[in-house]
Design a protein around this motif. Sequence first.
Motif, PDB file in Angstrom:
ATOM      1  N   ALA A 115       0.680  -1.463   0.200  1.00 27.46           N
ATOM      2  CA  ALA A 115       0.390   0.015   0.310  1.00 27.46           C
ATOM      3  C   ALA A 115       0.813   1.363   0.389  1.00 27.46           C
ATOM      4  O   ALA A 115       1.799   1.418   1.057  1.00 27.46           O
ATOM      5  CB  ALA A 115      -1.372   0.241   1.512  1.00 27.46           C
ATOM      6  N   HIS A 145      -4.520   0.908   5.839  1.00 30.27           N
ATOM      7  CA  HIS A 145      -2.684  -0.160   5.453  1.00 30.27           C
ATOM      8  C   HIS A 145      -2.055  -0.981   6.742  1.00 30.27           C
ATOM      9  O   HIS A 145      -1.357  -1.439   6.279  1.00 30.27           O
ATOM     10  CB  HIS A 145      -2.046   1.637   6.227  1.00 30.27           C
ATOM     11  CG  HIS A 145      -2.137   2.588   5.351  1.00 30.27           C
ATOM     12  ND1 HIS A 145      -1.117   2.210   3.890  1.00 30.27           N
ATOM     13  CD2 HIS A 145      -3.540   3.418   4.535  1.00 30.27           C
ATOM     14  CE1 HIS A 145      -1.602   3.003   2.718  1.00 30.27           C
ATOM     15  NE2 HIS A 145      -2.556   3.879   3.513  1.00 30.27           N
ATOM     16  N   ALA A 148      -2.268  -3.960   4.721  1.00 28.72           N
ATOM     17  CA  ALA A 148      -0.923  -4.001   3.697  1.00 28.72           C
ATOM     18  C   ALA A 148      -0.195  -5.182   4.978  1.00 28.72           C
ATOM     19  O   ALA A 148       0.605  -5.546   6.022  1.00 28.72           O
ATOM     20  CB  ALA A 148      -0.469  -3.043   3.352  1.00 28.72           C
ATOM     21  N   THR A 151       3.122  -1.205   3.931  1.00 26.86           N
ATOM     22  CA  THR A 151       2.792  -0.265   3.498  1.00 26.86           C
ATOM     23  C   THR A 151       3.920   1.023   3.149  1.00 26.86           C
ATOM     24  O   THR A 151       5.217   0.964   3.589  1.00 26.86           O
ATOM     25  CB  THR A 151       2.841   1.097   4.699  1.00 26.86           C
ATOM     26  OG1 THR A 151       0.781   0.511   4.555  1.00 26.86           O
ATOM     27  CG2 THR A 151       2.410   2.503   4.457  1.00 26.86           C
TER      28      THR A 151
END
Length: 376
Positions: A115, A145, A148, A151
């Motif tokens: 991300a 996030h 993810a 990030t």
Amino acid sequence: MSESFLPHMNGVTGSVLQVVDQFAARGDDLAIIAPRQPGAERFLRTSCGRKIRVRRITSVPMLGYGDVRIATTSAASLRRRIADFQPDVVHLASPTILGGRAMIAAQQLGLPTVAVYQTDIPGYTARYGLPFLEAASWQLLRDVHNRATLTLAPSTFTRDQLREHGIERIRLWRRGVDTARFSPSLRSEALRAELAEPGERIVLYVGRLAPEKQVEDLRILHDLPGVRVVVVGEGPEEETLRRAMPRARFRGFRGGADLAAHLASADLFVHPGELETFCQTIQEAMASGLPAIAPRRGGPVDLIAPSRTGWLYTPGMLDELREHAVDLLFDDAKREAFGAAALASVHARTWPVLAEQLRGYYAEAIGARELSRRAP
């Protein structure tokens, strides 16, 4: 996966295009999922001649900001589209609504996700007069996030800000600049004559004409004797800004060689926005041989070396902005030295270098997902 894409051009779209170009040139298989909007093409032709399919999904215009699209497609529909392509990794550009659903879809498919944080949404809510939404915006970003695998933050300021708000597994990934396209060699005396009167110094801004960019702060330079403010960009604030700065030259949207010529033909670049997570136009100005001035907040803190490549001023202290601008505009030797240092500072920040770093983060995300699968 991009929260916004062509024909709407912004920082998110620009970085996606550069990444796609770099990976397409290496022969990688790519697919783009982006909101559907009027005028959108079904295919993207890269600089190496490859056609990349853009899978458009249903979206509606954002109220009051029609060129920003809000995706309405479900996570289940996105899961089918992602599964059809069978990717090794899912890249999420500035994920919020669409990116959040895509994150869930990728998790359900067991795919690693990277991300890329690019937009200071909490800061935008305050700038647009909705400060009560700031906490909710941070909660949304944490929810997205922290799902993810990794990030990527574009600057040290943003990285530290994300950490403070509880976002995990952050890596630093800046942006590249096309040093072949942006160059001092494109300086044009004919263009300068079109933009300003003989002998005037040109202060240039490039970007969206929207409240969060704070372009109205350039009024502090607008009436300086011997100075001409030039504004490149378009957006909802244009008419208001024209009334506030009647002597300024408004050039509308410019791209490609035309934009590069505008940058190379100016004397100083100023970006007054305080919510920039990176600020790509500063890099493009530096590659064009311009010193730059920006607030001491966000991405510009990493890009500008004070007293060497430009100046940083205290956010909101426009007298500082004016003092720094006068310091450079009317000292030709200092301005030229700052411009040369600015140019030298971006030579290593090319997109091929940044694409290889991104490839490394993809490999890290894939490896992390493999380890989690093997864990008991």
